[in-house]
Design a protein around this motif. Structure first.
Motif, short mmCIF file in Angstrom:
data_model
loop_
_atom_site.label_atom_id
_atom_site.label_comp_id
_atom_site.label_asym_id
_atom_site.label_seq_id
_atom_site.Cartn_x
_atom_site.Cartn_y
_atom_site.Cartn_z
N ALA A 133 108.47 49.17 63.26
CA ALA A 133 108.58 50.42 62.52
C ALA A 133 107.75 50.36 61.25
CB ALA A 133 110.04 50.71 62.17
N ILE A 134 107.00 51.43 61.00
CA ILE A 134 106.28 51.63 59.74
C ILE A 134 107.10 52.63 58.95
CG2 ILE A 134 104.14 52.41 58.66
CD1 ILE A 134 102.75 51.74 61.38
N VAL A 135 107.83 52.17 57.94
CA VAL A 135 108.76 53.05 57.23
C VAL A 135 108.13 53.60 55.96
CG1 VAL A 135 110.75 51.82 58.17
CG2 VAL A 135 109.86 51.18 55.93
N GLY A 136 108.55 54.80 55.61
CA GLY A 136 108.04 55.45 54.42
C GLY A 136 107.66 56.89 54.71
N PHE B 230 96.49 44.18 50.05
CA PHE B 230 97.58 44.95 50.63
C PHE B 230 97.05 45.85 51.75
CE2 PHE B 230 99.67 44.67 46.26
CZ PHE B 230 100.54 43.65 46.65
N ILE B 231 97.94 46.21 52.68
CA ILE B 231 97.62 47.07 53.81
C ILE B 231 98.60 48.23 53.82
CG2 ILE B 231 97.48 47.22 56.34
CD1 ILE B 231 97.03 44.12 56.28
N ASP B 232 98.09 49.45 53.83
CA ASP B 232 98.94 50.63 53.98
C ASP B 232 98.87 51.04 55.45
OD1 ASP B 232 100.31 53.04 53.88
OD2 ASP B 232 99.57 53.51 51.87
N ALA B 233 99.98 50.88 56.15
CA ALA B 233 99.99 51.01 57.61
C ALA B 233 100.05 52.44 58.12
CB ALA B 233 101.15 50.20 58.18
N HIS B 234 100.20 53.41 57.22
CA HIS B 234 100.12 54.81 57.67
C HIS B 234 99.74 55.70 56.50
CE1 HIS B 234 100.71 58.58 59.67
NE2 HIS B 234 101.60 58.96 58.78
N THR B 235 98.54 56.27 56.58
CA THR B 235 98.04 57.19 55.56
C THR B 235 97.23 58.29 56.23
OG1 THR B 235 95.81 56.29 55.17
CG2 THR B 235 97.64 55.14 54.09
N HIS B 236 96.83 59.23 55.40
CA HIS B 236 95.82 60.24 55.79
C HIS B 236 94.66 60.15 54.79
CE1 HIS B 236 98.89 61.68 58.49
NE2 HIS B 236 99.72 61.80 57.48
N ILE C 164 101.57 44.67 63.14
CA ILE C 164 101.96 45.94 63.76
C ILE C 164 100.73 46.77 64.09
CG2 ILE C 164 103.13 48.14 63.33
CD1 ILE C 164 105.22 46.57 61.70
N ALA C 165 99.73 46.72 63.22
CA ALA C 165 98.50 47.50 63.44
C ALA C 165 97.57 46.88 64.47
CB ALA C 165 97.75 47.65 62.12
N GLY C 166 97.83 45.64 64.87
CA GLY C 166 96.97 44.98 65.84
C GLY C 166 95.68 44.43 65.26
N ILE C 167 95.68 44.18 63.94
CA ILE C 167 94.46 43.68 63.28
C ILE C 167 94.74 42.36 62.53
CG2 ILE C 167 93.29 45.90 63.09
CD1 ILE C 167 94.45 46.21 60.28
N ALA C 168 95.75 41.62 62.99
CA ALA C 168 96.15 40.39 62.30
C ALA C 168 95.13 39.27 62.45
CB ALA C 168 97.51 39.92 62.81
N GLN D 30 96.18 49.40 73.47
CA GLN D 30 96.54 49.97 72.18
C GLN D 30 97.94 50.57 72.27
OE1 GLN D 30 93.63 52.95 71.18
NE2 GLN D 30 92.00 51.49 70.77
N PRO D 31 98.67 50.61 71.15
CA PRO D 31 99.99 51.23 71.17
C PRO D 31 99.95 52.73 70.94
CG PRO D 31 99.63 50.17 69.06
CD PRO D 31 98.40 49.89 69.89
N ALA D 32 101.05 53.36 71.26
CA ALA D 32 101.30 54.75 70.91
C ALA D 32 102.08 54.77 69.61
CB ALA D 32 102.08 55.44 72.02
N PHE D 33 101.53 55.40 68.58
CA PHE D 33 102.19 55.52 67.28
C PHE D 33 102.91 56.86 67.25
CE2 PHE D 33 98.97 52.38 66.54
CZ PHE D 33 99.37 51.62 65.46
N PHE D 34 104.25 56.83 67.20
CA PHE D 34 105.04 58.05 67.25
C PHE D 34 105.61 58.38 65.88
CE2 PHE D 34 104.91 57.98 71.81
CZ PHE D 34 105.32 59.24 72.24
#
Length: 390
Positions: free
Chosen positions: A264-267, A54-60, A338-342, A216-220
């Motif tokens: 969109a990365i939702v959550g 699994f991939i978590d597309a937005h964490t800290h 979405i992350a560009g690592i496919a 690279q994209p801008a993640f907003f």
């Protein structure tokens, strides 16, 4: 080494099938349908379900350490609003307990990001969840973190500094991006004309060049639909690739996001409407976005939701109307795209990293009670904090 007699869910678009996966030097070198004659050292999956990690597309993850307060929180350098030259890789502690939690639940890759206190917070890192040195865990720096809406307003209002309005947040971003654009133009001119002098090195502008060059994209970070519109406006002004983080009210303008092909990365999907800009929150967001044609990944925003609940977040999205297949894709192949690592992760296919997880047969891998029998990262099985061999 071959993993055989496995029900393969490759996430390449084909239905599950019984087969085997060959792993060599941390990579998948073959995916074979049907049964094989095993050799010593091969792994019998005993008919279990084999998935990509699994991939978590937005964490800290690793930036906000779970068992520490200020001493282990390096998420927000909230002393200046525009800081593109900061890099998440310099703040991550790979020994934070969240990494072991992630591995135990089959999460093999995460995007770890600076926080949303600043309009521009720094560079996001995609990395594996096993290792002792973050440099070795890193896949790539994948984009720049920006933030709109309530978070920057709140942080700088408490400091009685700019920005305290949405207008000021957008203006700060435009000013920084325009300066970087001019820097880019001056670099290009000087490189093609020996009579011109290279501009004085500017670390902030240098950090933004991959975005301005389209690499690279801008993640907003944005929740409300009007903040999403501002992200679109700024991205279009500077010809930036745009990825939305959270997009809590994305469903309200889903057809626009689909038309503009903005992912969109939702959550996080488990939590209350704990601040004003979450008033429009609904677990149907992912399903409505997907139905409109938006590419959707799902995140925990760890530690907002503990990272081990990423698969359960997929179940929540299903409760909101997302199909099981799309929920799995949102945690694997679509998240990677979405992350560009496919080209590295998110699928079981020849040439991909050997990041795999095995479940007993007839198991729903997203169910809250499920847990993989073993998890493999770069061809090595991992369990908790220590590397083991199956």
């Amino acid at each position: 080494m071959q993993i055989y007699h496995a029900m393969l869910m490759t996430m390449t678009g084909e239905p599950p099938f019984m087969g085997s996966v060959t792993v060599e030097n941390g990579k998948i070198t073959a995916v074979t349908k049907g049964e094989i004659t095993p050799s010593d050292g091969d792994i019998d999956a005993q008919g279990g379900l084999l998935l990509p990690g699994f991939i978590d597309a937005h964490t800290h993850l690793g930036i906000v350490e779970e068992d520490m307060d200020f001493e282990g929180d390096d998420c927000n350098e909230a002393t200046e609003p525009f800081l593109p030259h900061l890099r998440a890789i310099d703040a991550i502690n790979p020994f934070d307990g969240g990494f072991a939690d992630a591995r135990r639940r089959g999460i093999t890759t995460v995007l770890s990001s600076p926080g949303s206190a600043n309009p521009c917070g720094g560079t996001i890192l995609a990395m594996k969840t096993a290792g002792k040195l973050v440099d070795a865990m890193a896949i790539a720096e994948v984009g720049m973190k920006f933030a709109l809406g309530e978070n920057p307003k709140t942080v700088y209002d408490h400091r009685d500094e700019t920005p305290v309005t949405r207008m000021a947040t957008a203006a700060i971003l435009r000013e920084g991006l325009r300066k970087a654009k001019r820097y880019q133009e001056d670099l290009t001119a000087a490189q093609s004309d020996s009579d011109l002098t290279l501009p004085e090195f500017d670390m902030k502008c240098e950090a933004l060049l991959p975005l301005l060059n389209g690499e690279q994209p801008a993640f907003f970070h944005c929740h409300r639909a009007d903040d999403i519109a501002t992200a679109i406006r700024i991205a279009e002004e500077f010809s930036l690739k745009l990825v939305l983080i959270h997009a809590t009210e994305g469903y309200r303008i889903a057809e626009i996001l689909a038309e503009k092909q903005i992912p969109a990365i939702v959550g996080p999907l488990m939590g209350t409407r704990c601040k004003p800009e979450l008033r429009g929150q609904t677990i149907a967001n992912a399903a409505k976005l997907k139905a409109a044609g938006v590419s959707v990944a799902i995140c925990t925003d760890h530690p907002e939701v503990p990272i081990a609940y990423l698969p359960a977040s997929g179940i929540v999205a299903q409760k909101g109307g997302l199909s099981e297949a799309d929920a799995l894709a949102a945690l694997t192949c679509t998240a990677a795209e979405i992350a560009g690592i496919a080209d590295r992760v998110g699928k079981i296919a020849e040439g991909m990293d050997a990041d795999l997880q095995l479940y007993p047969k007839n198991t729903n891998p997203l169910a809250l009670e499920s847990e993989p029998l073993w998890v493999m990262i770069d061809g090595k099985t991992v369990n908790g904090t220590e590397e083991i061999r199956v």
